[in-house]
Design a protein around this motif. Sequence first.
Motif, mmCIF file in Angstrom:
data_model
loop_
_atom_site.group_PDB
_atom_site.id
_atom_site.type_symbol
_atom_site.label_atom_id
_atom_site.label_comp_id
_atom_site.label_asym_id
_atom_site.label_seq_id
_atom_site.Cartn_x
_atom_site.Cartn_y
_atom_site.Cartn_z
ATOM 1 N N ILE A 68 1.004 -1.056 0.168
ATOM 2 C CA ILE A 68 -0.060 0.005 -0.214
ATOM 3 C C ILE A 68 0.806 1.284 -0.033
ATOM 4 N N LYS A 69 1.915 1.342 0.832
ATOM 5 C CA LYS A 69 2.890 2.540 0.943
ATOM 6 C C LYS A 69 3.266 2.842 -0.564
ATOM 7 N N GLN A 70 3.732 1.493 -1.181
ATOM 8 C CA GLN A 70 4.384 1.754 -2.681
ATOM 9 C C GLN A 70 3.404 2.378 -3.492
ATOM 10 N N TYR A 71 2.086 2.275 -3.392
ATOM 11 C CA TYR A 71 1.189 2.695 -4.379
ATOM 12 C C TYR A 71 0.302 3.909 -3.944
ATOM 13 N N ALA A 72 0.713 4.241 -2.545
ATOM 14 C CA ALA A 72 0.063 5.505 -1.929
ATOM 15 C C ALA A 72 1.349 6.166 -1.498
ATOM 16 N N PRO A 73 2.360 6.678 -1.894
ATOM 17 C CA PRO A 73 3.320 7.386 -1.136
ATOM 18 C C PRO A 73 2.901 8.585 -0.768
ATOM 19 N N ASN A 74 2.089 9.264 -1.019
ATOM 20 C CA ASN A 74 1.456 10.472 -0.404
ATOM 21 C C ASN A 74 0.711 10.394 0.817
ATOM 22 N N ILE A 87 -10.026 -1.485 4.030
ATOM 23 C CA ILE A 87 -10.301 -2.047 2.615
ATOM 24 C C ILE A 87 -9.411 -2.257 1.771
ATOM 25 N N LEU A 88 -8.286 -1.342 1.946
ATOM 26 C CA LEU A 88 -7.345 -1.482 1.017
ATOM 27 C C LEU A 88 -6.320 -2.947 1.490
ATOM 28 N N ARG A 89 -6.328 -3.235 2.646
ATOM 29 C CA ARG A 89 -5.542 -4.411 3.039
ATOM 30 C C ARG A 89 -6.487 -5.640 2.761
ATOM 31 N N LEU A 90 -7.809 -5.481 2.655
ATOM 32 C CA LEU A 90 -8.555 -6.746 2.212
ATOM 33 C C LEU A 90 -8.513 -6.851 0.663
ATOM 34 N N GLY A 91 -8.651 -5.700 -0.215
ATOM 35 C CA GLY A 91 -8.028 -5.627 -1.334
ATOM 36 C C GLY A 91 -6.696 -6.041 -2.134
ATOM 37 N N VAL A 92 -5.845 -5.656 -1.209
ATOM 38 C CA VAL A 92 -4.488 -6.003 -1.539
ATOM 39 C C VAL A 92 -4.220 -7.505 -1.257
ATOM 40 N N ILE A 129 -5.507 3.256 -6.078
ATOM 41 C CA ILE A 129 -4.666 2.427 -5.663
ATOM 42 C C ILE A 129 -4.791 1.010 -6.061
ATOM 43 N N LEU A 130 -5.741 0.347 -6.072
ATOM 44 C CA LEU A 130 -5.888 -1.143 -6.624
ATOM 45 C C LEU A 130 -5.654 -1.051 -8.115
ATOM 46 N N GLY A 131 -6.243 -0.093 -8.643
ATOM 47 C CA GLY A 131 -6.090 -0.022 -10.114
ATOM 48 C C GLY A 131 -4.831 -0.049 -10.742
ATOM 49 N N ASN A 135 -2.519 -2.782 -12.823
ATOM 50 C CA ASN A 135 -1.908 -2.253 -14.187
ATOM 51 C C ASN A 135 -0.433 -2.463 -13.946
ATOM 52 N N ASP A 136 0.175 -2.769 -13.094
ATOM 53 C CA ASP A 136 1.320 -3.211 -12.986
ATOM 54 C C ASP A 136 1.749 -4.839 -12.733
ATOM 55 N N MET A 137 0.622 -5.529 -12.535
ATOM 56 C CA MET A 137 0.539 -7.153 -12.520
ATOM 57 C C MET A 137 1.192 -7.591 -13.758
ATOM 58 N N PRO A 138 1.871 -8.735 -13.874
ATOM 59 C CA PRO A 138 2.086 -9.233 -15.021
ATOM 60 C C PRO A 138 0.985 -9.714 -15.669
#
Length: 150
Positions: A68-74, A87-92, A129-131, A135-138
């Motif tokens: 999450i920190k990697q995709y939401a650095p701000n 919700i992000l923890r569940l989504g990730v 964040i999840l999008g 998009n970065d997933m293989p």
Amino acid sequence: MSKRHLARSVIMQSLYQWDFKDKPTAAIPAIIEQVMLEFGAGIEDTKDYIVKTISGILDNVEKIDDIIKQYAPNWPISEMSIVDRNILRLGVFELKLNDHIPPKVAINEAIELAKSYGGPSSGKFINGILGGMYNDMPHSDVSLAEPTKE
């Protein structure tokens, strides 16, 4: 509303209580029981999914938070709302660590939870964040700029 969606709601509410109460991992079974009693009528057959998902999230919470920190650095995790954070923890977890959930389902479900339980911009925040992760997933062949209509 599907049983799985309601189960995710129970997961989010259980994680919320765990996080709000200063992360008492030993209290998780009692928290799940209380949330199931209050909100889980008719979805008792999903309890195994709920328990396994919460266990998977808690077993990997540091790894999940790092993603999450990697995709939401701000947005420091500690400054996110408790609802959005969990919700992000569940989504990730469902997007990156659970091979049984299709990525688009994980994202759509997280966005729907954010719309129901979060603030006015939570759906867009979660989507962004999840999008980005998706998009970065293989093998990602479709952008998720708009996975659901808001």
